[in-house]
Each structure stands twice: as structure tokens, then as C-alpha cells.
Design an enzyme around this catalytic site. Sequence first.
Site, PDB file in Angstrom:
ATOM      1  N   ASP A 173       4.380   1.215  11.955  1.00  0.00           N
ATOM      2  CA  ASP A 173       3.197   0.552  11.410  1.00  0.00           C
ATOM      3  C   ASP A 173       3.036  -0.889  11.895  1.00  0.00           C
ATOM      4  OD1 ASP A 173       2.258   2.730  10.072  1.00  0.00           O
ATOM      5  OD2 ASP A 173       2.743   2.034   8.063  1.00  0.00           O
ATOM      6  N   LYS A 179       0.830  -1.202   0.000  1.00  0.00           N
ATOM      7  CA  LYS A 179       0.000   0.000   0.000  1.00  0.00           C
ATOM      8  C   LYS A 179       0.870   1.260   0.000  1.00  0.00           C
ATOM      9  CE  LYS A 179      -2.743   2.689   3.322  1.00  0.00           C
ATOM     10  NZ  LYS A 179      -1.726   3.599   3.850  1.00  0.00           N
ATOM     11  N   ASN A 180       1.822   1.330   0.922  1.00  0.00           N
ATOM     12  CA  ASN A 180       2.611   2.556   1.060  1.00  0.00           C
ATOM     13  C   ASN A 180       3.482   2.821  -0.164  1.00  0.00           C
ATOM     14  OD1 ASN A 180       1.492   3.016   3.563  1.00  0.00           O
ATOM     15  ND2 ASN A 180       3.213   2.162   4.708  1.00  0.00           N
ATOM     16  N   CYS A 209      -5.829   9.163   8.771  1.00  0.00           N
ATOM     17  CA  CYS A 209      -6.036   8.591  10.101  1.00  0.00           C
ATOM     18  C   CYS A 209      -5.659   9.570  11.197  1.00  0.00           C
ATOM     19  CB  CYS A 209      -5.174   7.332  10.265  1.00  0.00           C
ATOM     20  SG  CYS A 209      -5.761   5.935   9.321  1.00  0.00           S
ATOM     21  N   ARG A 239      -8.611   0.154   3.763  1.00  0.00           N
ATOM     22  CA  ARG A 239      -7.609   1.082   3.256  1.00  0.00           C
ATOM     23  C   ARG A 239      -6.252   0.425   3.071  1.00  0.00           C
ATOM     24  NH1 ARG A 239      -6.288   4.915   6.997  1.00  0.00           N
ATOM     25  NH2 ARG A 239      -4.998   5.752   5.343  1.00  0.00           N
ATOM     26  N   ARG A 241       0.809  15.192  12.209  1.00  0.00           N
ATOM     27  CA  ARG A 241       1.788  14.878  11.157  1.00  0.00           C
ATOM     28  C   ARG A 241       1.885  16.068  10.212  1.00  0.00           C
ATOM     29  NH1 ARG A 241       0.504   8.932   8.941  1.00  0.00           N
ATOM     30  NH2 ARG A 241      -1.668   9.578   8.966  1.00  0.00           N
TER      31      ARG A 241
END
Length: 427
Positions: A313, A22-23, A123, A405, A128
Site C-alpha cells: 500500500d 482505514k484497514n 479496486c 475511500r 485477489r
Amino acid sequence: MDRILIRGGNRLSGRIAISGAKNAALTLMPCALLTDEPLTLRNLPRLADVDSFGHLLNQLGASTQIEGSRPEDFGRVMTIRAGKLTSTEAPYDIVRKMRASILVLGPLVGRGGEATVSLPGGCAIGNRPIDLHLKALEAMGAEIELAAGYVKATAPGGRLPGGKFRFPVVSVGATENAVMAAALAKGSTILENAAREPEIVDLCNCLVAMGASIHGIGTETLEIEGRDRLHGATYRVMPDRIEAGSYACAAAITGGSLDLVGAAAGDMRATLDALVEAGVTVEETRDAIRIEASNGIRPLTLSTAPFPGFATDMQAQFMAMLCKAEGASVLTETIFENRYMHVPELARMGADITVTGRSAVVRGVDRLVGAPVMATDLRASMSLILAGLAAEGETQVNRVYHLDRGYERLEEKLQGVGADIERVGDG
């Protein structure tokens, strides 16, 4: 709204195919904005965030086409073509859904000479800020304005000159934005104290395949010689190290044995080392990483850190796993200040966790008990799934759109290795 029901207690065994990351996918997709030729991405995961990013690219004038992909298959092949940018503005109604949308900032100002991007959402796992993204672009010659919830970056004369910037702290997203912007700068750019995550390496390798000149890939100093143009390419998205680590924790917490097919051990060494320290057997085979846990789980002391350290994560998943350890573990979160929102939900299932500041003490318990719980963010959601797999009785996980997600067809993958898990709707 969908919910996931888990009847825990089953020992997981079998093979799980690891999807594209995903990232990495959300970093590679905006690369298409840097060229008027098509960029084809293979092994793209089927995720809500990927779909949302595709919609954002469409808003900017890029076409997206899914090729040769059946609904029952894992992964997709997507061709993105931004022949002409019809807009350089990423609006609030799209960006608010996903923090990664900020990654169009660098490519837009790099190719189009300007970009207007809404401040991002995503999220709620802590503050951030995007200040490092903006400072890096300023060091490369961009003029930055902030107004009405938007950031506008402009390259005087239509093209960034390039420059030198040292990140005061390691930032994955800011490194990604800066590298993409630098790829089309007039001159060279040097980025010091750059992030070294595997997803950064994947981004740089994709850009090189498109004709970019980048030296120092995989190190903390990246040197990018700007090109007049980039061309199209076909590139395969790396396997998802966080998904693989999550399923490794699923094997451990259930005392099971799983082959993580396609996982890349070199990208997740800190996770694997922590599993070994916890008493889990880790074996690299020809096409997989085999995780076996038959002798219980030992307690750990872990602190999150930028790559190659232990990934933030993976913190929530390890916390769930350590709820079944034989003793007390200590986890310290150094990346985000508000990433323990899963603790009260795990406590509802019988976990014994005490949070003090950025540290959490997890005392192993004899049993976890199923309960209705609420997902608060992507990785917190997975920690509740893991706890549910090991709990007695039924666990109901609500707000599972967080899971969608970042985990491709999670229920199907877990059902295939013996989990009693299903998705149900309100109807």
C-alpha cells in the site's frame, strides 16, 4: 464529479494529524456481529468505505450510532449493536462497492451458523481471490458452496467446531476472517503462517477486549480458544500507518518538514527505514514522527512484502517520490500483479518509468509538470496527489472518489501545511 486541483511547488511545513486506520476500522466493525452487546469504536475515520460498511451492517440487522462527533472534527465515535441478526446475507449491491465486505463472512458463520456473501468487488489492482478465506473456514468445520456469484458457508449443527489451518501464503483478509470465526467456535483453532500486520494485532486486541481468548498475537501462529459468547467493549482504532507514510512522502517530495501527529513508528518501521535510506531525516518526538527532507532524495531498490516488510500500500506513493530522486530506483511488486496502473498517469506529468513484469525502474527527473490525470485506485490516487504537489503548474486529479475511500479530508490536511490544493465540482 469532483476533481482535485493542485498548483505545485510549495514546500510543506507544519503538523498533520493522522487519522484512525482505514484497514483496521474495516476489520474492527464486523467484530460487532459477534455479540449482541454494543461495540463502541473510537477514532473511526470519516471515509466512504467506513460509511459503506456501516450500511452493510445495517442490512444484517445491526444498528449504528454516531456519538459526540461534530462535522468539523477528524474521526468519529461509532457504537454498533447487533442485538439480533435479521439477515445472514450480504448482497451484491453492497458488497460490490467494497472488497472488505467479505469480512462479514467469518463473524456471520461464527455467530449465526451460516453466511451468504456476494463475491467481493473493490479496486481493480489485480486478482485477489478469496480461496484462502474459504479453505480456512473449511478447516474449521464449515461447509462451503459457491453458486451464482455468492459464497455460502454453513456450520453443521449451528456452530463451527474449530480446527487447524496453515496458510500456504500470507493473507491478511483470510487471517482476519478466520480469527473472527474462531472466536465463537466450540473448540480451539490454530492458524499457522498467519498475517502479522498491525491491523491483525489491532483486531486480536479488540476481540480480547470483547472476551475472546487469543494467544500468539503479533506472531505467525495464532491459537484461539472458542468462547460461548463475547461481550461488548469500547476500543480505539489504531492510527493509519499508510496515511502517515503517504504524508511522509509528501514532505520528502516537496523538500519539506512535517510532524505526523499520532503516528505509530513501530507500525511503519519498513516505511521509515526506506525513507532514511532515501536520505530523509526521520525523528520520533513525544507525540509525532518528524519528517524532514532538505538534501534531495536518493534512489532506492525496494520490494513489497507482507509485514514487517515494505507494504504494498506504500508502493505507489514511493514511486511518485522517487520520480524526484537523483538517480534510478527499482521497485518490485510481489503482492498484486496489476498495481502499476498509475505509471501512465505519472508519465503524463514527465515521469520516466519503465515497467517490466512486476518490476519498475524509476529514473529521477529534474522536474514534473502539472497535467490532467485519472485516478485508478486508492493508493494510485495518492501517488498523483504527491506528484502534483511537486510539479510545476496545475495538476487536475479526476475520479477522486478513490481518495475518499481512504484519506480523511485530504485537502484540508494538506492546505494546513502549505499546499495549494482544492476540491472542485463540475458545477
